[in-house]
Design an enzyme around this catalytic site. Structure first.
Site, PDB file in Angstrom:
ATOM      1  N   CYS A   2       0.834  -1.201   0.000  1.00 13.62           N
ATOM      2  CA  CYS A   2       0.000   0.000   0.000  1.00 13.62           C
ATOM      3  C   CYS A   2       0.865   1.245   0.000  1.00 13.62           C
ATOM      4  O   CYS A   2       1.955   1.274   0.576  1.00 13.62           O
ATOM      5  CB  CYS A   2      -0.960   0.046   1.177  1.00 13.62           C
ATOM      6  SG  CYS A   2      -2.094  -1.353   1.304  1.00 13.62           S
ATOM      7  N   ARG A  27       5.720  -0.730  -4.406  1.00 14.88           N
ATOM      8  CA  ARG A  27       5.345  -1.343  -3.132  1.00 14.88           C
ATOM      9  C   ARG A  27       4.357  -2.495  -3.322  1.00 14.88           C
ATOM     10  O   ARG A  27       4.140  -3.284  -2.405  1.00 14.88           O
ATOM     11  CB  ARG A  27       4.734  -0.285  -2.205  1.00 14.88           C
ATOM     12  CG  ARG A  27       5.687   0.831  -1.863  1.00 14.88           C
ATOM     13  CD  ARG A  27       4.998   1.947  -1.111  1.00 14.88           C
ATOM     14  NE  ARG A  27       4.584   1.533   0.220  1.00 14.88           N
ATOM     15  CZ  ARG A  27       5.366   1.614   1.296  1.00 14.88           C
ATOM     16  NH1 ARG A  27       6.599   2.068   1.191  1.00 14.88           N
ATOM     17  NH2 ARG A  27       4.920   1.253   2.466  1.00 14.88           N
ATOM     18  N   TRP A  77      -3.119  -2.815  -1.576  1.00 18.19           N
ATOM     19  CA  TRP A  77      -2.799  -4.240  -1.696  1.00 18.19           C
ATOM     20  C   TRP A  77      -3.792  -4.971  -0.802  1.00 18.19           C
ATOM     21  O   TRP A  77      -3.782  -4.815   0.410  1.00 18.19           O
ATOM     22  CB  TRP A  77      -1.362  -4.500  -1.253  1.00 18.19           C
ATOM     23  CG  TRP A  77      -0.801  -5.824  -1.640  1.00 18.19           C
ATOM     24  CD1 TRP A  77      -0.335  -6.198  -2.859  1.00 18.19           C
ATOM     25  CD2 TRP A  77      -0.606  -6.963  -0.791  1.00 18.19           C
ATOM     26  NE1 TRP A  77       0.140  -7.487  -2.819  1.00 18.19           N
ATOM     27  CE2 TRP A  77      -0.012  -7.977  -1.565  1.00 18.19           C
ATOM     28  CE3 TRP A  77      -0.869  -7.221   0.555  1.00 18.19           C
ATOM     29  CZ2 TRP A  77       0.307  -9.225  -1.044  1.00 18.19           C
ATOM     30  CZ3 TRP A  77      -0.550  -8.456   1.083  1.00 18.19           C
ATOM     31  CH2 TRP A  77       0.032  -9.446   0.274  1.00 18.19           C
ATOM     32  N   ASN A 103      -2.768   2.132   5.463  1.00 20.87           N
ATOM     33  CA  ASN A 103      -1.833   1.033   5.257  1.00 20.87           C
ATOM     34  C   ASN A 103      -1.734   0.278   6.570  1.00 20.87           C
ATOM     35  O   ASN A 103      -1.491   0.869   7.613  1.00 20.87           O
ATOM     36  CB  ASN A 103      -0.462   1.573   4.844  1.00 20.87           C
ATOM     37  CG  ASN A 103       0.521   0.460   4.533  1.00 20.87           C
ATOM     38  OD1 ASN A 103       0.148  -0.697   4.448  1.00 20.87           O
ATOM     39  ND2 ASN A 103       1.784   0.814   4.374  1.00 20.87           N
ATOM     40  N   GLY A 104      -1.916  -1.049   6.530  1.00 24.14           N
ATOM     41  CA  GLY A 104      -1.859  -1.856   7.743  1.00 24.14           C
ATOM     42  C   GLY A 104      -3.113  -2.683   7.912  1.00 24.14           C
ATOM     43  O   GLY A 104      -3.885  -2.881   6.959  1.00 24.14           O
ATOM     44  N   GLU A 483      19.149 -17.463  -2.245  1.00 18.05           N
ATOM     45  CA  GLU A 483      18.813 -16.168  -2.840  1.00 18.05           C
ATOM     46  C   GLU A 483      18.590 -16.290  -4.345  1.00 18.05           C
ATOM     47  O   GLU A 483      17.671 -15.672  -4.898  1.00 18.05           O
ATOM     48  CB  GLU A 483      19.915 -15.152  -2.545  1.00 18.05           C
ATOM     49  CG  GLU A 483      19.707 -13.782  -3.171  1.00 18.05           C
ATOM     50  CD  GLU A 483      18.455 -13.060  -2.703  1.00 18.05           C
ATOM     51  OE1 GLU A 483      18.107 -12.037  -3.309  1.00 18.05           O
ATOM     52  OE2 GLU A 483      17.810 -13.517  -1.727  1.00 18.05           O
ATOM     53  N   LYS A 487      15.079 -15.173  -6.149  1.00 19.00           N
ATOM     54  CA  LYS A 487      15.002 -14.184  -7.225  1.00 19.00           C
ATOM     55  C   LYS A 487      14.221 -14.736  -8.410  1.00 19.00           C
ATOM     56  O   LYS A 487      13.394 -14.054  -9.005  1.00 19.00           O
ATOM     57  CB  LYS A 487      16.410 -13.794  -7.685  1.00 19.00           C
ATOM     58  CG  LYS A 487      17.097 -12.785  -6.827  1.00 19.00           C
ATOM     59  CD  LYS A 487      16.420 -11.423  -6.929  1.00 19.00           C
ATOM     60  CE  LYS A 487      16.390 -10.718  -5.596  1.00 19.00           C
ATOM     61  NZ  LYS A 487      15.696 -11.311  -4.514  1.00 19.00           N
ATOM     62  N   GLU A 490      10.433 -15.158  -7.559  1.00 17.16           N
ATOM     63  CA  GLU A 490       9.767 -13.873  -7.326  1.00 17.16           C
ATOM     64  C   GLU A 490       9.289 -13.236  -8.622  1.00 17.16           C
ATOM     65  O   GLU A 490       8.160 -12.727  -8.686  1.00 17.16           O
ATOM     66  CB  GLU A 490      10.739 -12.896  -6.643  1.00 17.16           C
ATOM     67  CG  GLU A 490      10.866 -13.049  -5.153  1.00 17.16           C
ATOM     68  CD  GLU A 490      11.805 -12.007  -4.564  1.00 17.16           C
ATOM     69  OE1 GLU A 490      11.475 -11.449  -3.516  1.00 17.16           O
ATOM     70  OE2 GLU A 490      12.869 -11.762  -5.164  1.00 17.16           O
ATOM     71  N   HIS A 506      18.638 -37.740   0.099  1.00 16.74           N
ATOM     72  CA  HIS A 506      17.660 -37.841   1.183  1.00 16.74           C
ATOM     73  C   HIS A 506      16.285 -37.372   0.712  1.00 16.74           C
ATOM     74  O   HIS A 506      15.488 -36.895   1.526  1.00 16.74           O
ATOM     75  CB  HIS A 506      18.132 -37.032   2.390  1.00 16.74           C
ATOM     76  CG  HIS A 506      19.413 -37.543   2.986  1.00 16.74           C
ATOM     77  ND1 HIS A 506      19.446 -38.606   3.867  1.00 16.74           N
ATOM     78  CD2 HIS A 506      20.690 -37.173   2.796  1.00 16.74           C
ATOM     79  CE1 HIS A 506      20.703 -38.854   4.211  1.00 16.74           C
ATOM     80  NE2 HIS A 506      21.478 -37.992   3.569  1.00 16.74           N
ATOM     81  N   LYS A 606       7.009  -4.486  -1.712  1.00 22.17           N
ATOM     82  CA  LYS A 606       8.386  -4.147  -1.375  1.00 22.17           C
ATOM     83  C   LYS A 606       8.611  -4.190   0.128  1.00 22.17           C
ATOM     84  O   LYS A 606       9.594  -4.716   0.614  1.00 22.17           O
ATOM     85  CB  LYS A 606       8.718  -2.758  -1.911  1.00 22.17           C
ATOM     86  CG  LYS A 606      10.179  -2.337  -1.711  1.00 22.17           C
ATOM     87  CD  LYS A 606      11.115  -3.196  -2.519  1.00 22.17           C
ATOM     88  CE  LYS A 606      12.535  -2.697  -2.462  1.00 22.17           C
ATOM     89  NZ  LYS A 606      13.470  -3.617  -3.133  1.00 22.17           N
TER      90      LYS A 606
END
Length: 611
Positions: A2, A27, A77, A103-104, A483, A487, A490, A506, A606
Site C-alpha cells: 500500500c 510497493r 494491496w 496502510n496496515g 537467494e 530471485k 519472485e 535424502h 516491497k
C-alpha cells in the site's frame, strides 16, 4: 505494501497525487484511488479504480478532471475484501464527509463493525479501513482531531492513516502506528507519504512520524501530537540523494538498473569504512568490552535479508568462533528464543519498516538483548529503535525484488564480522588484511561479471520455459542458492527450490528427471570436488545443468555441465558477493522472456507492513 500520498497547498492536488502514487507502485498494489476537496461544491470528490494506476489516471485525465488543492491518494494491496472499486481506498464515512486512506490492518475491525452496525451505520465495503472512517464520524462532534484521538484509543493493529474531512478543508490529519509514514515540508505546501520517493520532486525536508503520533498538515505548516494530543516538536531531516536515483534513467526496468548499480553501491558501503587497513565504523557505540563478552549472535530477518543472514552465519562463525543462529523474523518471537544480555541480535531490513522484523526487534529488547540493525533507510523505524545501526547506503531501491539491497547488506555484514574478529583476536592478521583488500576489489570484479551478461542472457533464452528448477550447493554455495532461487521465483513465477546438495539422496533426487534444470553452484574451492560429484549425479538422472563457478574452475566444470557462468576468484568468504550477480541476471532475463511484470511481480510488496 500500500502507498499513501497527501498534499495540501496552492496547486491542483490530483496531478501531484497521481505522480506520487506512481513512485510508490513498486510497493505492490491491486487498486488505486484518491479523495480531493472540491471547493466549489464543499464536498469530497472521491475516485477509485481496480487495477493499475493508469486506469485511474486515464479516468481522471491525468488529474485534470479533478479540481481542488488538498487531497489524499492511495494504492491498495488487498487484505480485507477482494480487489474491487468498492474496496479500494479512500474509504468514506456514511455521510461522505470523512475519507480515510490506510496502510496496515485493524485487528479488531470485526468487533467495531458490529458495534457500529448496531448503531445503525451502513457499510459498503468489506475492508477494515471503512471501520475507521465510520468510527471517526461516530465520534465526530465538530472537533475532528478530538474524534480521531478517540478512535485511536479503540482500534488495535498496525496502521498509517491519512484523513480528510469536508468540514476541515484546510487540513489533512496523519496517524502512524507500526507502519511507515513521513511528513514533507514544502514552501506554502506540505506533504504526507509512505516513502520519500513519492515527494522527493517537491521537497527534500522530511520528518519521520513516531509510533502513536498524529500530525495536522496545513498549507502553513505541520503540527505533531502524541497519543494524548499533546504537541510535540518534530526533527526535520534533509534527503541528500537526487531524484534521478528513483527513476529508470534509460533502463527498461528498475530491477536491471539496480543490478547495474551494484558496483557503485558496494563502493559506498565498503570504501568509507576501511581506513589505513582497518575496518572503521563512525559513530558506532558497540564497545569492544561488549564484543568480548558476547556469547551468541542471532541474525533476524525476512526474505532476501534472511538469505544475507544465512551467508553471514558462515562468515561470522568462521571469523569470530562465536555461535550464530539465523531466525526468520516472523518465527523469532514465537520460538521462545534463548536470549539474554550477552546475546547480540543483528536485525537486517532493507526498508527498516518490515512489521515482522520490528516485532522481533522489540521481543529481543524485551528479553534483554542488544540490537544492532543493518538497514538502508535513514530514520526508519527499525533504525530508530535499535541500540546501534549500520546503514547500507544503497540508495533508493524501487524494484520489488531486491538486488543492490542484498549486496550492500552482505558487504556491511562482512565488514562487521571482520571488526568482531579483530576485537576478539580470532582472525590471523594476514587473513584479515587479505579479506579487506579483496573487499576493496569487489566493485571492480563485479563490473567484470556484469560485462559478461550477454552469455547469461543466452542461458536464460535456452532454459526460460522450464516450470520447475532446482538450485543446489554446499556451505556458502547453499546459502547463495537460497537467494538465487528466490530471485527466480519472485519475478518469473517458476517453481524453484534451493537444496543443500548433500541432501540430494535424502529425497530431492526423486524429483530430478529427464530435462529437469539444475543450477549447480560450485564456487567454494574447498568443496569443489563434491560439487562436481553432485553435478555428475544429477546428469546421470537426465538433468540439464547450468553451473556457476569461479574462473579457476571453469574449465573443469565445462567438461560436465551444459552451461557455465563464471565469476572472478576472490577470498572464499566473499564469493557470494560476486556469485549473486549472475543469479540475479539469470532471473531477470528469464522473467523478461516470459513476459512477466519484473518490477512489480504479482502478489508481492516491497515492504511488508502487516503480519
Amino acid at each position: 505494501m500500500c502507498g499513501i500520498v497527501g498534499y495540501i497547498g496552492k496547486e491542483q492536488a490530483a496531478p501531484i497525487l497521481l505522480e506520487g502514487l506512481s513512485r510508490l507502485e513498486y510497493r505492490g498494489y491491486d487498486s488505486a484511488g484518491m479523495a480531493v476537496y472540491d471547493q466549489d461544491r464543499g464536498t469530497l470528490s472521491v475516485h477509485k479504480a481496480k487495477g493499475r494506476l493508469k486506469v485511474l489516471a486515464d479516468q481522471l485525465q491525468n488529474g485534470a478532471a479533478v479540481k481542488g488543492t488538498v487531497g489524499i491518494g492511495h494504492t491498495r494491496w488487498a487484505t480485507h475484501g477482494a480487489p474491487s472499486d468498492v474496496n479500494s481506498h479512500p474509504q468514506v464515512s456514511q455521510s461522505g464527509k470523512i475519507a480515510v486512506v490506510h496502510n496496515g490492518i485493524i485487528e479488531n475491525y470485526g468487533e467495531l463493525k458490529s458495534f457500529l452496525m448496531g448503531k445503525g451505520v451502513s457499510f459498503l465495503s468489506d475492508t477494515d479501513t471503512e471501520v475507521v472512517a465510520q468510527l471517526i464520524e461516530y465520534f465526530y462532534q465538530g472537533d475532528l482531531l478530538k474524534a480521531v484521538g478517540q478512535v485511536l484509543h479503540r482500534i488495535q493493529g498496525a496502521y498509517a492513516l491519512g484523513i480528510l474531512c469536508a468540514d476541515y478543508p484546510d487540513q489533512i490529519i496523519a496517524v502512524r502506528k507500526d507502519s511507515p509514514l513521513i511528513l514533507g515540508y514544502g514552501d506554502g505546501c506540505n506533504f504526507l507519504a509512505s516513502d520519500v520517493t513519492a515527494i522527493i520532486k517537491h521537497t527534500r525536508r522530511v520528518g519521520y512520524m513516531e509510533d502513536g503520533e498524529l500530525a495536522v498538515l496545513t498549507r502553513e505548516g505541520i503540527q505533531c501530537y502524541d497519543r494524548l494530543l499533546e504537541p510535540v516538536d518534530k526533527e526535520i531531516s534533509y534527503v541528500d540523494w537526487e531524484i534521478d536515483a528513483a527513476e529508470k534513467g534509460g533502463y527498461e526496468h528498475f530491477m536491471f538498473k539496480e543490478i547495474m548499480e551494484q558496483p557503485q553501491a558496494l563502493r559506498r558501503a565498503i570504501l568509507p569504512r576501511i581506513r589505513e587497513g582497518e575496518v572503521c565504523f563512525e559513530d558506532f557505540g558497540l564497545s569492544q568490552d561488549y564484543v568480548r563478552a558476547m556469547s551468541k549472535v542471532y541474525i533476524v530477518a525476512c526474505g532476501s535479508s534472511y538469505h544475507v543472514g544465512m551467508v553471514g552465519k558462515y562468515v561470522l562463525e568462521r571469523l569470530t568462533r562465536r555461535p550464530v543462529e539465523v531466525a526468520l523474523a516472523s518465527e523469532f518471537r514465537y520460538m521462545d528464543p534463548i536470549v539474554d544480555g550477552s546475546t547480540l541480535v543483528v536485525v537486517i531490513s532493507q526498508s527498516g519498516e518490515t512489521l515482522d522484523t520490528m516485532a522481533a526487534l522489540r521481543e529481543a529488547k524485551r528479553l534483554g538483548a542488544k540490537v544492532l540493525s543493518i538497514v538502508n533507510v535513514v530514520g526508519s523505524s527499525i533504525a530508530r529503535e535499535s541500540d546501534e545501526v549500520l546503514y547500507t547506503w544503497a540508495g533508493p531501491e524501487i524494484a520489488v525484488a531486491t538486488t543492490k539491497g542484498y549486496s550492500t547488506q552482505l558487504a556491511v555484514l562482512d565488514l562487521l564480522a571482520l571488526w568482531f574478529a579483530r576485537v576478539l583476536g580470532t582472525v590471523a592478521p594476514e587473513e584479515y588484511h587479505t579479506i579487506l583488500d579483496e573487499m576493496t576489489r569487489l566493485p571492480d570484479k563485479m563490473e567484470r561479471v556484469l560485462a559478461e551478461r550477454d552469455s547469461i542472457q543466452y542461458f536464460a533464452s535456452h532454459w526460460f520455459n522450464h516450470n520447475s528448477i532446482f538450485f543446489m550447493g554446499r556451505n556458502l554455495d547453499y546459502a547463495l542458492g537460497l537467494e538465487g532461487s528466490l530471485k527466480l521465483k519472485e519475478i518469473s513465477y517458476i517453481h524453484s527450490e534451493a537444496y543443500a546438495s548433500g541432501e540430494l539422496k535424502h529425497g530431492t533426487i526423486s524429483l530430478v528427471e529427464e530435462g529437469t534444470l539444475v543450477v549447480a553452484l560450485g564456487t567454494y574451492d574447498r568443496l569443489f570436488e563434491k560439487a562436481m560429484s553432485n553435478v555428475v549425479e544429477v546428469k546421470a538422472r537426465g538433468a540439464d545443468v547450468l553451473a556457476l563457478t569461479t574462473e579457476s574452475h571453469s574449465g573443469e566444470m565445462e567438461k560436465t555441465a551444459d552451461g557455465v557462468m563464471t565469476i572472478p576468484d576472490t577470498h572464499e568468504l566473499l564469493l557470494p558477493s560476486l556469485g549473486v550477480v549472475p543469479l540475479q541476471l539469470f532471473a531477470y532475463y528469464v522473467a523478461l522472456m516470459r513476459g512477466c511484470d519484473i518490477d512489480k511481480p504479482r502478489n508481492l510488496a516491497k515492504s511488508v507492513t502487516v503480519e
